[in-house]
Design a protein around this motif. Structure first.
Motif, mmCIF file in Angstrom:
data_model
loop_
_atom_site.group_PDB
_atom_site.id
_atom_site.type_symbol
_atom_site.label_atom_id
_atom_site.label_comp_id
_atom_site.label_asym_id
_atom_site.label_seq_id
_atom_site.Cartn_x
_atom_site.Cartn_y
_atom_site.Cartn_z
ATOM 1 N N ALA A 1 51.481 -14.014 32.887
ATOM 2 C CA ALA A 1 50.711 -14.512 33.854
ATOM 3 C C ALA A 1 51.244 -14.828 35.136
ATOM 4 N N ASN B 1 51.366 -9.638 48.761
ATOM 5 C CA ASN B 1 51.082 -10.707 47.574
ATOM 6 C C ASN B 1 49.592 -11.182 47.650
ATOM 7 N N ALA B 2 49.267 -11.640 46.703
ATOM 8 C CA ALA B 2 47.864 -12.361 46.684
ATOM 9 C C ALA B 2 47.616 -13.535 47.724
ATOM 10 N N THR B 3 48.660 -14.293 47.639
ATOM 11 C CA THR B 3 48.758 -15.102 48.663
ATOM 12 C C THR B 3 48.499 -14.872 50.076
ATOM 13 N N LEU C 1 44.883 -13.914 50.486
ATOM 14 C CA LEU C 1 43.772 -15.048 50.540
ATOM 15 C C LEU C 1 44.059 -15.850 51.813
ATOM 16 N N HIS D 1 44.312 -22.034 42.476
ATOM 17 C CA HIS D 1 45.742 -21.922 42.609
ATOM 18 C C HIS D 1 46.204 -22.530 44.132
ATOM 19 N N THR E 1 38.535 -18.448 41.615
ATOM 20 C CA THR E 1 39.243 -17.513 40.934
ATOM 21 C C THR E 1 38.239 -16.880 39.706
ATOM 22 N N GLY F 1 39.665 -15.777 37.007
ATOM 23 C CA GLY F 1 40.212 -16.518 35.567
ATOM 24 C C GLY F 1 41.389 -17.297 36.100
ATOM 25 N N ASN G 1 44.517 -19.634 36.033
ATOM 26 C CA ASN G 1 45.910 -19.267 35.479
ATOM 27 C C ASN G 1 46.383 -20.752 34.803
ATOM 28 N N ASP H 1 39.327 -14.421 43.716
ATOM 29 C CA ASP H 1 40.964 -14.489 43.383
ATOM 30 C C ASP H 1 41.058 -13.552 42.050
ATOM 31 N N CYS I 1 43.703 -12.513 40.473
ATOM 32 C CA CYS I 1 45.290 -12.537 40.227
ATOM 33 C C CYS I 1 45.280 -12.203 38.769
ATOM 34 N N GLN I 2 44.514 -13.108 38.019
ATOM 35 C CA GLN I 2 44.625 -13.317 36.464
ATOM 36 C C GLN I 2 43.619 -12.169 35.651
ATOM 37 N N THR J 1 46.706 -9.405 43.356
ATOM 38 C CA THR J 1 48.568 -9.116 43.314
ATOM 39 C C THR J 1 49.010 -8.004 42.537
ATOM 40 N N HIS K 1 51.837 -7.754 40.807
ATOM 41 C CA HIS K 1 53.054 -7.655 40.057
ATOM 42 C C HIS K 1 52.576 -8.523 38.685
ATOM 43 N N LYS K 2 51.111 -8.622 38.311
ATOM 44 C CA LYS K 2 50.921 -9.201 37.004
ATOM 45 C C LYS K 2 50.123 -8.024 36.142
HETATM 46 C C1 LIG Z 1 45.101 -17.388 39.957
HETATM 47 C C2 LIG Z 1 46.310 -17.070 40.983
HETATM 48 N N1 LIG Z 1 46.000 -17.028 42.366
HETATM 49 C C3 LIG Z 1 47.006 -16.877 43.136
HETATM 50 C C4 LIG Z 1 48.389 -16.563 42.703
HETATM 51 C C5 LIG Z 1 49.225 -16.051 43.719
HETATM 52 O O1 LIG Z 1 49.857 -14.858 43.568
HETATM 53 P P1 LIG Z 1 51.062 -14.330 44.361
HETATM 54 O O2 LIG Z 1 52.337 -15.287 43.884
HETATM 55 O O3 LIG Z 1 51.300 -12.953 43.803
HETATM 56 O O4 LIG Z 1 50.649 -14.314 45.737
HETATM 57 C C6 LIG Z 1 48.599 -16.498 41.394
HETATM 58 C C7 LIG Z 1 50.041 -16.227 40.760
HETATM 59 O O5 LIG Z 1 50.404 -16.953 40.141
HETATM 60 C C8 LIG Z 1 47.610 -17.060 40.418
HETATM 61 O O6 LIG Z 1 47.748 -16.758 39.067
#
Ligand SMILES: Cc1ncc(COP(=O)(O)O)c(C=O)c1O
Length: 392
Positions: free
Chosen positions: A20, A84-86, A89, A110, A158, A160, A162, A187, A189-190, A210, A212-213
């Motif tokens: 995760a 990345n997702a950040t 967002l 997150h 989100t 899901g 994290n 979001d 990511c998960q 993102t 890389h997950k």
């Molecule tokens: C739910 C969720 N949102 C956002 C992020 C941020 O992802 P990134 O670090 O790839 O920007 C994560 C990463 O852990 C996440 O689990």
């Protein structure tokens, strides 16, 4: 599955249960495509008409098409690559919200959602409402409806969690957002690469992912889907390859939101990662990971002194299981698992402090085990045996 990890003086065996955070290992195809890019064509994409630049551009276009296909996006130009997702967002939240707007989010988010929202609240006078989840991290779509005001412009949720693994009712929230003419940002990511996601069917206006997950790309990749009718202020300003005569960012997508050279090597890896996910099939991946997460959850619950958080066994969850062991800080458990058993998990506060408040784990944090494509039942058993020894 055990993996050998190069560790200073030698090799140690590890069991990786921290997917995760970042999935690992990556499928061999990902490294192969990244190496091919570095060795054979890694020129600047979109910045030249020579053969190598054109090849780099084609790979990025192919990846854009792949992402679009995965999320049901009709026009790949509405997929913007970020690091990345950040960043995705931040682009969506900072690019959309103006003084006097109201935004809704949840207690499960997150910090990559919460911090940009708190920033626009502080710096721009944006109003913000947090929708409550119950102590297992569940949330009703109707509570999002109840938070909508006349000036609500954005709902950010989100898909899901994290921390708790809860799946949010994004389809229902999307229907509510559509009814009220509010943009829904999700979001994923998960969930990307594990659960089906369709931006049209779910009425998603912005989707941050993102690489890389669950998409098995390298770190440094991610992106934003932006609905054709949602316009944002760009987050960054700079070169975009075309329209060099303009003083401002071009109006065309994706160039408007992609200032600076993209991560071609990373995006080539992401393309390979998504291709692997597609060829294995989302349904198969989900079944595999949900089965292992179920076994983990069930096994941990049976150990005296262990508390498991999130939805009960009877409800679906993303393949994340968070737990605490009585008498131990979560960091201690993570440390012992790593040093004594070679098991990699995440421990502490998981970038989601309000979610910890919701489930009552702000003080001790939690230990989080998260499974991926390459985990096996032996990995689950190894963790359960180790936790039983620690707790016993
Ligand atoms: C739910 C969720 N949102 C956002 C992020 C941020 O992802 P990134 O670090 O790839 O920007 C994560 C990463 O852990 C996440 O689990």
């Amino acid at each position: 599955m055990d993996f050998l990890l190069a560790d200073g003086g030698g090799w140690v065996v590890v069991i990786y249960l921290d997917n995760a955070a970042s999935s690992w290992p990556k499928p061999p195809e990902v490294a192969a495509k990244m190496e091919e890019c570095l060795r054979e064509y890694g020129a600047n994409p979109g910045r030249g008409s020579h053969a190598l630049s054109m090849k780099a551009s084609r790979v990025i276009f192919e990846a854009r098409r792949k992402v679009a296909g995965l999320f049901g996006v009709k026009n790949p130009d509405n997929v913007i690559f970020t690091q990345n997702a950040t960043e995705a967002l931040n682009l969506g939240i900072l690019g959309l919200l103006k003084p006097g707007d109201h935004a809704i989010t949840t207690m499960l988010e997150h910090n990559s959602v919460r911090r940009p929202l708190e920033y626009v609240r502080r710096e721009r006078g944006v109003e913000l409402t947090y929708v409550q989840a119950d102590e297992r991290g569940r949330l009703l779509a109707e509570s999002v409806r109840n938070a909508i005001r006349e000036n609500t412009k954005l709902i950010v949720v989100t898909h899901g969690s994290n921390l708790t693994g809860t799946l949010l009712p994004v389809g229902e929230i999307g229907a509510i957002a559509k009814e009220h003419g509010v943009v829904l940002m999700v979001d994923v990511c998960q969930t990307a690469g594990v659960y089906p996601i369709d931006v049209e069917a779910m009425n998603i206006g912005m989707l941050a992912f993102t690489g890389h997950k669950g998409l098995y790309g390298p770190q440094g990749t991610g992106g934003l889907y932006l609905h054709p009718e949602v316009e944002l202020e760009p987050l960054m300003h700079g070169g975009s390859g075309g329209y060099s005569e303009l003083l401002e960012m071009p109006k065309t997508r994706p160039d408007r939101y992609e200032a600076g050279t993209r991560n071609t090597v990373g995006i080539a890896g992401l393309l390979a990662g998504i291709s692997v996910v597609e060829s294995k099939g989302l349904d198969k991946i989900r079944e595999h990971e949900e089965t292992l997460a179920y076994q983990l959850h069930q096994g941990l619950e049976a150990i005296g002194g262990v508390t498991v958080y999130g939805p009960p066994l009877s409800e679906p969850r993303v393949p994340i299981v968070s737990f605490t062991v009585e008498g131990y800080e979560s960091h201690e458990v993570g440390f012992i698992l790593d040093r004594n058993y070679g098991i990699c998990v995440r421990s502490g506060l998981h970038c989601a402090p309000v979610a910890h408040e919701t489930i009552g784990t702000v003080e001790q944090g939690v230990v989080r085990a998260s499974v991926g494509l390459f985990n096996t039942e032996e990995d689950v058993k190894a963790l359960l045996d180790a936790v039983a020894e620690i707790a016993g």
